[in-house]
Each structure stands twice: as C-alpha cells, then as structure tokens.
Design a protein around this motif. Structure first.
Motif, PDB file in Angstrom:
ATOM      1  N   SER A   1       3.384   5.428  -3.667  1.00  0.00           N
ATOM      2  CA  SER A   1       3.020   6.815  -3.363  1.00  0.00           C
ATOM      3  C   SER A   1       3.481   7.781  -4.452  1.00  0.00           C
ATOM      4  O   SER A   1       2.766   8.732  -4.787  1.00  0.00           O
ATOM      5  CB  SER A   1       3.585   7.225  -1.993  1.00  0.00           C
ATOM      6  OG  SER A   1       4.973   6.954  -1.932  1.00  0.00           O
TER       7      SER A   1
ATOM      8  N   VAL B   1       0.872  -1.187   0.000  1.00  0.00           N
ATOM      9  CA  VAL B   1       0.000   0.000   0.000  1.00  0.00           C
ATOM     10  C   VAL B   1       0.903   1.228   0.000  1.00  0.00           C
ATOM     11  O   VAL B   1       2.032   1.147   0.484  1.00  0.00           O
ATOM     12  CB  VAL B   1      -0.934   0.018   1.225  1.00  0.00           C
ATOM     13  CG1 VAL B   1      -1.833  -1.185   1.237  1.00  0.00           C
ATOM     14  CG2 VAL B   1      -0.173   0.137   2.533  1.00  0.00           C
TER      15      VAL B   1
ATOM     16  N   ASP C   1      10.793   8.880  -0.137  1.00  0.00           N
ATOM     17  CA  ASP C   1      10.341   7.525  -0.463  1.00  0.00           C
ATOM     18  C   ASP C   1      11.462   6.500  -0.251  1.00  0.00           C
ATOM     19  O   ASP C   1      11.289   5.505   0.453  1.00  0.00           O
ATOM     20  CB  ASP C   1       9.861   7.519  -1.933  1.00  0.00           C
ATOM     21  CG  ASP C   1       9.329   6.171  -2.375  1.00  0.00           C
ATOM     22  OD1 ASP C   1       9.375   5.212  -1.594  1.00  0.00           O
ATOM     23  OD2 ASP C   1       8.867   6.072  -3.517  1.00  0.00           O
TER      24      ASP C   1
HETATM   25  N1  LIG Z   1       7.945   3.091  -1.109  1.00  0.00           N
HETATM   26  C1  LIG Z   1       6.630   2.524  -1.248  1.00  0.00           C
HETATM   27  C2  LIG Z   1       6.424   1.720   0.022  1.00  0.00           C
HETATM   28  C3  LIG Z   1       5.223   0.905   0.085  1.00  0.00           C
HETATM   29  C4  LIG Z   1       5.287   0.006   1.331  1.00  0.00           C
HETATM   30  O1  LIG Z   1       6.296  -0.657   1.606  1.00  0.00           O
HETATM   31  N2  LIG Z   1       4.159  -0.028   2.065  1.00  0.00           N
HETATM   32  C5  LIG Z   1       4.092  -0.864   3.239  1.00  0.00           C
HETATM   33  C6  LIG Z   1       3.281  -0.191   4.336  1.00  0.00           C
HETATM   34  S1  LIG Z   1       4.112   1.246   4.944  1.00  0.00           S
HETATM   35  C7  LIG Z   1       3.377  -2.166   2.908  1.00  0.00           C
HETATM   36  O2  LIG Z   1       2.435  -2.190   2.129  1.00  0.00           O
HETATM   37  N3  LIG Z   1       3.815  -3.271   3.515  1.00  0.00           N
HETATM   38  C8  LIG Z   1       3.201  -4.542   3.344  1.00  0.00           C
HETATM   39  C9  LIG Z   1       2.887  -5.185   4.640  1.00  0.00           C
HETATM   40  O3  LIG Z   1       3.088  -4.563   5.697  1.00  0.00           O
HETATM   41  O4  LIG Z   1       2.418  -6.317   4.636  1.00  0.00           O
HETATM   42  C10 LIG Z   1       5.577   3.633  -1.454  1.00  0.00           C
HETATM   43  O5  LIG Z   1       5.860   4.787  -1.099  1.00  0.00           O
HETATM   44  O6  LIG Z   1       4.501   3.348  -1.972  1.00  0.00           O
END
Ligand SMILES: N[C@@H](CCC(=O)N[C@@H](CS)C(=O)NCC(=O)O)C(=O)O
Length: 250
Positions: A65, A52, A100
């Motif tokens: 993002s 996400v 990011d």
């Molecule tokens: N750099 C990416 C990072 C996305 C990311 O790593 N999101 C995390 C939440 S902060 C996520 O979805 N993690 C999967 C999980 O926790 O299962 C962005 O800005 O979209």
C-alpha cells in the motif's frame, strides 16, 4: 493510463490502494482473489511478493500500500496524496508508517481468530466481489482458507488477545493524529487512506465497534470508508474485551 488492482475483498490495505486510485481519478480494473489462493495467483501474474494490494500500472508492477501511494503520486501528482510542506509531509509519512506497520496486523489477527471460531461471516466480507468460483466450490474452500489464513497471520489465542490489548493505545494515537491535523483534514492524504480502512475493518466486528464508533477515529472511518464490507457478530471472549472498556487516556 491502464491499471489493474489485485485485491482480496475487504482487505484493509487493498481498500487503501483502491481509495488512492479513486482519489487520483485513475480508472482501473479490479481482480478479486480469495485469501491464500491469492499468493499463487499473484506469483502467476508476475508479482515478486504474495500479498495484496498489487497494482499493474502502465506495465509496471507495484506491490504494497505505501509503495502504491508513492507510485501514484509520481505518475499523477494532482490531487496530491502528500502535503507539499516538508514538515507536514514527514508527519503524514510517519502516520502512514504507523498505520502500515503497527495498526494493520493486529486487526488482521483479531479478524482471523474470529473466523477460526465461526467461518459463516467470511461470506459477508466478499459481498459485491467477483470471485470466479462456483458457489459450491467456494463453500468447500472456506474451511481451509480460514485455517490457513489464521495460520499465516499467527492468529493464536495469545496473539489475538495481545492485539486487543494493544488497540486502545493505537486508537488513542489515531485520535491524537486527528487532533493534530495530520489526519481527517480538509484534504484526505495517504495516511488517511492507510489508516481509515484498518479502523473500518475493526468496526465490522460487533465486539470492537462500540469502543471505536464514538471516537474521532470512528468518525474518520465513517468519512473515508462508510460502506466497509463484512460483519462479524460477537465472538471474542468477554474477558479479552476488558481492555476496551477502560476509560481512554484522552
Ligand atoms: N503491509 C502490507 C500488507 C499486505 C498484506 O499482508 N496483505 C494481506 C491481506 S490484508 C495479504 O495479502 N495476505 C495474503 C493472504 O491472505 O493470503 C501492505 O500494506 O501492503
């Protein structure tokens, strides 16, 4: 325009995406997912990746993002997320990339290290979220979710400590970007929306907040994300916090 944003409650990049939708005045629905379970849920609704923020907008699927910032700018140019002046735009894009690629992850690692020690604060990070799970089941899933999230984010002792050590220089960089007028100007831009939630998330940790709140970076977070969800009481070893007690370069 029809939009649905998939988030994990209190995820900093997901809050960035939400703020950008609000900035554009695009109405949207939000689906709140639990960490880890989010991976399968996103695949199930047709996203290619497992993180996400993920946005369905007018039939298109956009994930990440920074990608979301660009798609929103394309779909609805006003009010802008990026300055029109090419030099200013390059500075905002560079700040956004730093937010990011360099700032997001260490904060995630420190947070999950803390959760590994004490999962009780997890609930506070979901305050106001609509997780469609009976409370009993949610309680039972907390331990594996924390263990797996800490594992996926490589929140080992060594990495959490290295992340804390890296924080002062990153906060200095945010303060410098504010002083240079790239961040926290009259009009908020994509880099503000990218960086402020990371600072806001860091400030939910009682151990980190004192080193941030008095700085321009803390001011930016208070302006952009005044009600960041979650609270983690002191949990980090005192010795690890030593780098945050050093006077800053500026
Ligand atoms: N750099 C990416 C990072 C996305 C990311 O790593 N999101 C995390 C939440 S902060 C996520 O979805 N993690 C999967 C999980 O926790 O299962 C962005 O800005 O979209």
């Amino acid at each position: 325009m029809s939009a649905r944003l998939f988030v994990i409650p209190a995820s900093h990049p997901a809050i960035a995406a939400q703020l950008m939708l609000e900035h554009k005045g695009i109405p949207f629905k939000r689906t709140d997912l639990l960490p880890v379970i989010s991976k399968g849920a996103l695949r199930a609704v047709g996203f290619p990746g497992t993180t996400v923020p993920a946005l369905k907008i007018d039939g298109a699927k956009v994930q990440g993002s920074r990608q979301i910032a660009r798609e929103l700018e394309r779909l609805r140019p006003e009010p802008p997320l990026f300055p029109a002046d090419p030099q200013q735009r390059a500075a905002v894009e560079e700040a956004e990339r730093f937010g990011d690629e360099q700032l997001q992850h260490p904060i995630r690692q420190i947070l999950w290290w803390g959760m590994k020690r004490d999962k009780a604060p997890l609930r506070s990070y979901s305050e106001g979220a609509k997780i469609r799970l009976p409370i009993g089941l949610a309680m039972k899933t907390a331990a594996p979710i924390v263990a797996l999230s800490a594992h996926f984010n490589e929140a080992s002792d060594e990495n959490a400590r290295t992340s804390i050590e890296a924080l002062p220089a990153m906060l200095d960089r945010v303060d410098e970007l504010i002083a240079a007028g790239v961040l926290n100007g009259e009009r908020l831009n994509a880099a503000d929306f990218q960086i402020a939630p990371s600072i806001g998330l860091a400030m939910t940790l009682d151990d980190l907040r004192p080193a941030i709140e008095g700085r321009p970076a803390g001011e930016l977070a208070r302006r952009v994300v005044p009600d960041y969800p979650g609270k983690m009481p002191p949990i980090l070893p005192a010795a690890w916090l030593e780098p945050l007690r050093q006077p800053t370069a500026s």
